[in-house]
Design a protein around this motif. Structure first.
Motif, PDB file in Angstrom:
ATOM      1  N   THR A  28       0.850  -1.193   0.000  1.00 20.28           N
ATOM      2  CA  THR A  28       0.000   0.000   0.000  1.00 20.28           C
ATOM      3  C   THR A  28       0.884   1.240   0.000  1.00 20.28           C
ATOM      4  O   THR A  28       1.910   1.290   0.689  1.00 20.28           O
ATOM      5  CB  THR A  28      -0.934   0.023   1.227  1.00 20.28           C
ATOM      6  N   ILE A  29       0.469   2.210  -0.803  1.00 15.52           N
ATOM      7  CA  ILE A  29       1.205   3.474  -0.902  1.00 15.52           C
ATOM      8  C   ILE A  29       0.318   4.559  -0.329  1.00 15.52           C
ATOM      9  O   ILE A  29      -0.823   4.744  -0.767  1.00 15.52           O
ATOM     10  CB  ILE A  29       1.565   3.780  -2.361  1.00 15.52           C
ATOM     11  N   THR A  30       0.814   5.255   0.650  1.00 11.34           N
ATOM     12  CA  THR A  30       0.033   6.271   1.337  1.00 11.34           C
ATOM     13  C   THR A  30       0.764   7.610   1.322  1.00 11.34           C
ATOM     14  O   THR A  30       1.968   7.678   1.038  1.00 11.34           O
ATOM     15  CB  THR A  30      -0.228   5.860   2.799  1.00 11.34           C
ATOM     16  N   ALA A  31       0.022   8.643   1.633  1.00 11.59           N
ATOM     17  CA  ALA A  31       0.606   9.975   1.768  1.00 11.59           C
ATOM     18  C   ALA A  31       0.043  10.632   3.013  1.00 11.59           C
ATOM     19  O   ALA A  31      -1.126  10.430   3.363  1.00 11.59           O
ATOM     20  CB  ALA A  31       0.309  10.826   0.546  1.00 11.59           C
ATOM     21  N   GLU A  32       0.881  11.399   3.670  1.00 12.09           N
ATOM     22  CA  GLU A  32       0.434  12.180   4.821  1.00 12.09           C
ATOM     23  C   GLU A  32       1.125  13.542   4.755  1.00 12.09           C
ATOM     24  O   GLU A  32       2.328  13.623   4.504  1.00 12.09           O
ATOM     25  CB  GLU A  32       0.762  11.478   6.132  1.00 12.09           C
ATOM     26  N   PHE A  33       0.337  14.594   4.977  1.00 15.50           N
ATOM     27  CA  PHE A  33       0.857  15.958   4.898  1.00 15.50           C
ATOM     28  C   PHE A  33       0.792  16.603   6.282  1.00 15.50           C
ATOM     29  O   PHE A  33      -0.203  16.472   6.993  1.00 15.50           O
ATOM     30  CB  PHE A  33       0.042  16.792   3.903  1.00 15.50           C
ATOM     31  N   SER A  34       1.863  17.286   6.615  1.00 13.93           N
ATOM     32  CA  SER A  34       1.920  17.956   7.905  1.00 13.93           C
ATOM     33  C   SER A  34       2.319  19.409   7.692  1.00 13.93           C
ATOM     34  O   SER A  34       3.115  19.714   6.801  1.00 13.93           O
ATOM     35  CB  SER A  34       2.944  17.265   8.811  1.00 13.93           C
TER      36      SER A  34
END
Length: 747
Positions: free
Chosen positions: A578-584
Motif C-alpha cells: 500500500t502506498i500512502t501519503a500524509e501531509f503535515s
C-alpha cells in the motif's frame, strides 16, 4: 524516408562548394528539409557573386534571380551550367524528377520545371525564369501535404497566378500558413495599386491607412466588373479561411457569397453597431476578413483593463457604451507593482454604474517557461478560485486563464494542454465550491484547440496580436465570448488604458455578486498571507507528488493535513503493498536512522553540485539486479528535488515486524515563504510504502538484518520501493530485491 536523389544533391553541394569559406557543410542523409534548402540558396549566392551568402532569400538574391537570363531547353552538347545543377538539386528536394545533376537542362528537366509551374499556379513554359528560381529556392512546397485541402491549394495557386509579381511565389500545399495569410493583404494592396513592387518580406505588410483609403466603397452582389473581380476574389478567399465557404473563388459576387458575408458579419459581432450593411463588404468587413483585429475603430460593448476603477471611471465606461469590463483577480503591473486586482470597493462602483464583470486570471503566462512547471495549472486554478470567492464572484462564473504569447503547435501539445487539464482537474474537484467554469484567454488557434478538447467553456480571444502565428489565417473560435482588438487611453478622471473587446453574448459576466464581509486593511493582509501560505503548501505537495505520478490522485481525494490517505495498492502472490501519503504543516524531525539529502538549486536552475553528490551517494553501490542501476535512483530523487527546489529529502525505515515493513520518503521544508519574514511555515510530505506479507505462508522479514544494515542500504530499500512502483517494474521485483539483500526470508 531518405531519398537517393536528395542524397545526390547533398553530396554534389558539399563537393562543389565545400572549399568556399561561406559554405556550411550539409549532412548527407538523403532527407529534404530546411537545412538542405538553405544549402541550395547559399550555393546560389556563392555561385552568383552575392557577397553575403546567408542561405536566406532577401532583396539582393531576388534581384540577382531577376537579372539572370531565362534558361531554356539546352542541347546535350552545351557546356555544363552550375546554375542548372542547382535547379536540378532543388527540383529533387521539392519532390520532382530532375533526371540527374548534369548541368544540362534537357527533356526531363524541362518536364520537371513544367510540373512545378503547374503545381505552383505559374504559367507553364518549361523555362527557368525568376519565379521558378524564387519558388524552388524557398521553403515552400507545391504539392498537397498531410492536413492540406484542395480548396486552400486552389486559392494559393490563384494567388501565385495573379499576384506573384507582387507577393512572390507562395506555397501551394493546402495549408493556410503565415505566408498565405499575409499574401491576402499583399494581394489587396496590389489590386488597389498601393503596392507596385515585389514585396520581398511579407511580414512587413500591414492593413494600414493607405490600404484603408484605397479600398473600394463597397463590394456587393451583382457588382462584378473587371475592376471588382480581384477584390471579390479576396473576399471569397478571406471567407473560406475564416470558416465560410462561398462555393466559388472566381470573383463573381453572387447571392451565395453575400449570404456567407452576412453570416460572417453576424458571427464576428460586426452587425448592430452601425458598422456594416449585411451581405456587403466595406473596408471594416474586409479588415475582419484579412486580419485578426479587424477594424480597430469599431464600437465595442466590452473592454478589459488593469486599472482598479474608481467611481467616475466606472460611470464613464458605462456612458461610453460599454456594458462589460474584464478585470483581474490577482496581481500587479509595472515596476512599482501597482495592484491590478478587483476590489470590493471597486465592485460597488461597477454595480452602481450598471456594468458586468468577466474575471481574468493572469499572474504570468507571458512566456513558455511559465507553463513548463507541471503543477502550475493546479496552483493557478486554486489561486483564481480563492481570489474569486473572496470578492464574491457568483457561482458558475467563467474565469479566463491567460496564454499570452505566440506559441507553436508542439508547445500547445506539450505544455498548454497539460496546463488546462490541471486547471480542469481542480475545477472539477470538491475544492471548487462555487462551481466556477474554465475560460481561456489566448490567440485564436490556442483557444480553438483547448476548447475542442473540452478544457474551456468560452474563449476570450487575444486578437490584437495580428502577427501571432496562432492568429494568422485561423478563424475565430466558435465559442468566443470576448474578442480583444484595440488598446487605447480612455478619457476619464484620471485617464487610463483599456482594451476594446467585441462581445458575443456567450458569457454575460457577473452583474451581481455574493455578499462577503467588509474587512479592514489588517484583516485583508492577514487573509492574503493565509491564502499565500495555503497555496504555497499545496504547491509543495503537488511538486512532490507529480514526479511520483500521484498528483492527480491527490487532487481527486483533496488535501487534508495530519491524516493518512491511500494513493495506491499493489498485490502480488505473497504480499500487498500500500502506498500512502500524509501531509503535515510543520517540518518533521529527521531521525538519526534516516538518510538525508539537502535540496539546493544554483543560479541556472539546476541542482547544486553538493545536492547532486548526496543523491549519487544515496544511490551508489546498490545492486538492483534486473531492476537497473544507481542512475534510476538518481533520476527519481533528482526529479523530486528539482520540482520542489528547496527543503530536504529523507529516506528511511519507519518500522519492521515479521510480517510487515514500512519504508518512507519524506520531503520537507521549514520555510515556505522566505520572502515574508513574519511567516514561519513548514511542511512535510511523507510517502509511505507498506509491505504486508501473506499470513498463510512462512515468508517473513528479517528484523535483525534490518537493524544491523547500514543507513545507506536501508535508504536504498526505500528508493527501490519508489523505483519499482513508479517505474511499474512491479511488486514482485521489489520482493526479489529484498530477498537478495537478506531482508526477506523465504519459506
Amino acid at each position: 524516408m531518405a531519398d537517393s536523389n536528395v542524397l545526390k544533391a547533398q553530396k554534389y553541394l558539399n563537393s562543389m562548394f565545400g572549399g568556399h569559406s561561406a559554405w556550411v557543410k550539409l549532412e548527407e542523409d538523403g532527407y529534404t528539409g530546411t537545412a538542405v534548402m538553405q544549402g541550395i540558396i547559399r550555393a546560389f549566392q556563392i555561385q552568383n557573386g552575392i557577397s553575403d551568402a546567408t542561405g536566406t532569400v532577401g532583396p539582393l538574391t531576388i534581384s540577382k534571380m531577376k537579372s539572370l537570363p531565362e534558361i531554356v531547353k539546352m542541347n546535350p552538347s552545351d557546356p555544363v551550367s552550375v546554375n542548372v545543377c542547382l535547379i536540378q538539386c532543388a527540383l529533387f528536394c521539392k519532390g520532382y524528377n530532375a533526371g540527374g545533376i548534369t548541368g544540362i537542362f534537357y527533356t526531363t528537366g524541362v518536364s520537371a520545371v513544367s510540373e512545378m509551374q503547374k503545381d505552383a499556379g505559374l504559367p507553364v513554359t518549361g523555362k527557368i525564369d525568376w519565379k521558378v528560381w524564387a519558388g524552388l529556392l524557398s521553403m515552400n512546397w507545391f504539392k498537397t501535404v498531410s492536413g492540406g485541402n484542395s480548396i486552400t491549394r486552389l486559392i494559393q495557386q490563384q494567388l501565385n497566378s495573379e499576384w506573384s509579381h507582387i507577393i512572390g511565389v507562395g506555397p501551394c500545399d493546402g495549408i493556410v500558413s503565415r505566408q498565405t495569410a499575409l499574401s491576402l493583404v499583399g494581394a489587396l494592396q496590389a489590386a488597389e495599386g498601393v503596392t507596385t513592387e515585389l514585396i520581398t518580406n511579407l511580414n512587413s505588410v500591414n492593413f494600414g491607412n493607405a490600404t484603408t483609403a484605397a479600398f473600394p466603397a463597397k463590394l456587393k452582389s451583382g457588382q462584378n466588373s473587371s475592376y471588382y473581380i480581384p477584390f471579390n476574389k479576396l473576399v471569397q478567399y478571406g471567407l473560406y479561411f475564416n470558416g465560410y465557404n462561398p462555393g466559388r473563388f472566381d470573383g463573381i459576387y453572387d447571392d451565395a457569397t453575400a449570404s456567407e458575408v452576412e453570416d460572417f458579419q453576424k458571427f464576428y459581432g460586426l452587425t448592430g453597431i452601425g458598422l456594416v450593411t449585411a451581405g456587403e463588404v466595406n473596408v471594416s468587413t474586409m479588415k475582419s476578413l484579412l486580419t485578426s483585429k479587424g477594424d480597430t475603430g469599431r464600437k465595442a460593448r466590452a473592454c478589459d483593463c488593469a486599472t482598479v476603477l474608481n467611481k467616475q471611471q466606472a460611470l464613464d465606461l458605462k456612458n461610453a457604451g460599454f456594458t462589460h469590463v474584464g478585470r483581474y483577480l490577482t496581481g500587479s503591473v509595472g515596476t512599482a507593482h501597482t495592484p491590478k486586482y478587483l476590489t470590493l470597493t471597486e465592485i460597488g462602483y461597477i454595480k452602481e454604474a450598471g456594468l458586468s464583470v468577466f474575471p481574468i486570471y493572469q499572474d504570468g503566462g507571458y512566456y513558455l517557461e511559465y507553463f513548463q512547471r507541471p503543477s502550475q495549472g493546479t496552483v493557478d486554478a486554486q489561486t483564481a478560485v480563492l481570489a474569486a470567492e473572496r470578492i464574491g464572484i457568483p457561482e458558475n462564473s467563467t474565469i479566463y486563464f491567460a496564454v499570452d504569447f505566440d506559441c507553436y503547435e508542439y508547445q500547445i501539445n506539450l505544455f498548454i494542454i497539460p496546463y488546462f487539464r490541471r486547471i480542469n482537474l481542480f475545477f472539477n474537484s470538491s475544492e471548487n465550491h462555487r462551481k466556477y467554469r474554465v475560460g481561456i484567454y489566448a490567440p485564436r488557434y490556442v483557444c480553438t484547440k483547448i476548447s475542442q478538447l473540452g478544457l474551456a467553456k468560452t474563449s476570450f480571444v487575444a486578437d490584437m496580436s495580428t502577427g501571432f502565428s496562432c492568429n494568422l489565417g485561423f478563424p475565430i473560435p466558435s465559442n468566443w465570448a470576448f474578442d480583444q482588438f484595440y488598446e487605447y487611453t480612455f478619457p476619464s478622471s484620471p485617464n487610463f488604458p483599456i482594451d476594446k473587446d467585441a462581445f458575443s453574448g456567450r458569457d454575460e459576466g457577473a452583474s451581481s455578486f455574493d455578499a462577503v464581509p467588509e474587512k479592514t486593511k489588517e484583516e485583508l493582509e492577514e487573509e492574503n498571507r493565509k491564502a499565500l501560505l495555503e497555496i504555497a503548501r499545496n504547491q509543495y505537495i503537488y511538486d512532490v507528488l507529480d514526479p511520483l505520478g500521484y498528483m492527480d490522485k491527490a487532487l481527486e481525494l483533496g488535501i487534508s493535513y495530519n491524516k493518512e490517505i491511500l494513493l495506491d495498492t499493489y498485490t502480488t502472490g505473497n504480499s500487498i503493498v500500500t502506498i500512502t501519503a500524509e501531509f503535515s504543516t510543520e517540518m518533521k524531525r529527521i531521525s538519526d536512522k534516516d538518510y538525508n539529502i539537502g535540496i539546493s538549486i544554483d543560479n541556472s536552475g539546476s541542482l547544486t553540485t553538493g545536492c547532486q553528490n548526496q543523491i549519487i551517494q544515496a544511490s551508489s553501490d546498490i545492486d538492483l539486479g534486473k531492476l537497473g542501476n544507481g542512475a534510476d535512483f538518481s533520476k527519481v530523487l533528482s526529479s523530486i528535488a528539482l520540482s520542489v527546489k528547496s527543503g530536504n529529502i529523507s529516506l528511511g525505515l519507519e518500522y519492521v515486524s515479521p510480517k510487515q515493513a514500512k519504508f518512507s520518503i519524506r520531503v520537507s521544508s521549514e520555510d515556505l515563504l522566505p520572502e515574508d519574514p513574519d511567516v514561519e511555515a513548514g511542511i512535510t510530505v511523507e510517502i509511505g510504502f507498506t509491505i504486508t506479507l501473506n499470513n498463510d505462508n512462512d515468508d517473513r522479514f528479517d528484523e535483525a538484518e534490518f537493524a544491523e544494515a547500514a543507513l545507506k542500504v536501508v535508504a536504498g530499500v526505500a528508493v527501490v520501493a519508489i523505483i519499482c512502483l513508479v517505474a511499474s517494474t512491479g511488486v514482485g521485483a521489489l520482493l526479489e530485491f529484498l530477498a537478495g539483500g537478506g531482508f526477506l526470508l523465504l519459506a
